[in-house]
Motif scaffolding. Structure first.
Motif, PDB file in Angstrom:
ATOM      1  N   GLY A  72      49.062  25.212  43.284  1.00  0.00           N
ATOM      2  CA  GLY A  72      48.387  24.750  42.080  1.00  0.00           C
ATOM      3  C   GLY A  72      47.213  25.608  41.655  1.00  0.00           C
ATOM      4  O   GLY A  72      46.947  25.762  40.453  1.00  0.00           O
ATOM      5  N   TYR A  73      46.506  26.193  42.613  1.00  0.00           N
ATOM      6  CA  TYR A  73      45.377  27.048  42.264  1.00  0.00           C
ATOM      7  C   TYR A  73      45.833  28.325  41.580  1.00  0.00           C
ATOM      8  O   TYR A  73      45.243  28.758  40.580  1.00  0.00           O
ATOM      9  N   GLU A  74      46.875  28.937  42.127  1.00  0.00           N
ATOM     10  CA  GLU A  74      47.356  30.178  41.515  1.00  0.00           C
ATOM     11  C   GLU A  74      47.957  29.908  40.138  1.00  0.00           C
ATOM     12  O   GLU A  74      47.768  30.709  39.205  1.00  0.00           O
ATOM     13  N   VAL A  75      48.674  28.786  39.995  1.00  0.00           N
ATOM     14  CA  VAL A  75      49.198  28.427  38.671  1.00  0.00           C
ATOM     15  C   VAL A  75      48.061  28.297  37.677  1.00  0.00           C
ATOM     16  O   VAL A  75      48.119  28.825  36.557  1.00  0.00           O
ATOM     17  N   THR A  76      47.010  27.600  38.089  1.00  0.00           N
ATOM     18  CA  THR A  76      45.857  27.395  37.195  1.00  0.00           C
ATOM     19  C   THR A  76      45.214  28.722  36.816  1.00  0.00           C
ATOM     20  O   THR A  76      44.902  28.967  35.634  1.00  0.00           O
ATOM     21  N   GLU A  77      45.019  29.592  37.807  1.00  0.00           N
ATOM     22  CA  GLU A  77      44.393  30.887  37.533  1.00  0.00           C
ATOM     23  C   GLU A  77      45.236  31.716  36.569  1.00  0.00           C
ATOM     24  O   GLU A  77      44.706  32.335  35.630  1.00  0.00           O
ATOM     25  N   ARG A  78      46.552  31.706  36.758  1.00  0.00           N
ATOM     26  CA  ARG A  78      47.431  32.452  35.846  1.00  0.00           C
ATOM     27  C   ARG A  78      47.384  31.865  34.436  1.00  0.00           C
ATOM     28  O   ARG A  78      47.390  32.606  33.443  1.00  0.00           O
ATOM     29  N   LEU A  79      47.347  30.537  34.350  1.00  0.00           N
ATOM     30  CA  LEU A  79      47.271  29.900  33.031  1.00  0.00           C
ATOM     31  C   LEU A  79      45.982  30.271  32.325  1.00  0.00           C
ATOM     32  O   LEU A  79      45.975  30.596  31.131  1.00  0.00           O
TER      33      LEU A  79
END
Length: 270
Positions: A72-79
């Motif tokens: 979830g953290y990497e998804v958020t950062e990419r978004l």
């Protein structure tokens, strides 16, 4: 009958739910529908990225942190790097004081602790989608109390076990569904113990721990936490295998008491 405090509160909102656990999906589906939101559920980080970047109607994202493929953290950062500016609320079972620094760095807007507190969930969504400057902000979702994992059994004296939400009409249908499927879940766990599939068993117990707490059965959640701990020990300690078998039998007994409690309550309300 008490009025439903969340009925229609999220009408007109579009919410992306990123969650791979079947129980939490069921909980989100049940309560977001009750609150009137439009929502879409995805199970992994890659699907979350695609959906969030393609669907401009999304008002808010509920992001589980431990999800397959991309966390979830990497998804958020990419978004955030792609220009996604809408609120992203992280949902986690881990201590918030440990999660918040990494969440802030990734671009998380706020956190909700598991087990999910339904009214806090709805209040938090409203806070970030329909802000009212003069209104008091809802308090952060309280963190669940740490589960005790040292004892094999919890002392039980009552022949039946009721959810703490048994009088709450909002929860009735999902409690019934949880209790009726409980014994099959125990059978599935026993099969995993027999196969010594500790990784899959640990995942199932982690899901059970959070779900039982959300459904209002903290005693079941505590036993699931004990079993999750024992499943880790069983990978290297043969004596833990016998322990987890005893715990599974205790869990089976709790399921019988849950069914008795549900039957007794339904008979009294007929």
């Amino acid at each position: 009958m008490k009025p439903n405090p969340i009925q229609g509160k999220l009408a007109g909102l579009s919410i992306l739910v990123v969650e791979d656990g079947a129980d939490n999906q069921r909980i989100f589906r049940h309560f977001l529908k009750m609150a009137g939101a439009d929502f879409f559920i995805v199970e992994d980080g890659r699907s979350a990225l695609e959906r969030a970047l393609q669907d401009e109607s999304i008002d808010l994202v509920l992001m589980d942190i431990q999800i397959p493929e991309i966390d979830g953290y990497e998804v958020t950062e990419r978004l955030r790097n792609a220009g996604f500016t809408r609120p992203i609320i992280a949902v986690t079972a881990h201590p918030l004081q440990l999660e918040k620094p990494q969440g802030a760095k990734a671009g998380i807007t706020d956190f909700l602790a598991k087990p999910i507190q339904i009214e806090t969930l709805v209040q938090t969504i409203i806070k970030y989608t329909r802000p009212e400057p003069q209104a008091a902000a809802p308090e952060a979702s309280p963190e669940p109390a740490p589960a005790v994992t040292s004892a094999v059994e919890i002392q039980d004296s009552e022949p039946f076990l009721l959810s703490k939400y048994h009088n709450n009409q909002m929860y009735r249908s999902i409690i019934i569904e949880f209790v009726r499927s409980f014994q099959q879940r125990i059978e599935d766990m026993v099969a995993l113990i027999n196969d010594m599939n500790w990784e899959k068993l640990g995942f199932a117990l982690h899901q059970m721990k959070g779900a039982a707490a959300t459904y209002g059965y903290p005693q079941v959640s505590e036993i699931a936490a004990q079993m999750e701990h024992t499943a880790k020990e069983a990978r290297r300690d043969v004596h833990a295998v016998q322990t987890i078998r005893k715990q599974a039998e205790h869990m089976r007994g709790m399921g019988i008491r849950m069914q008795s409690g549900l039957d007794g309550f339904e008979n009294r309300t007929v």
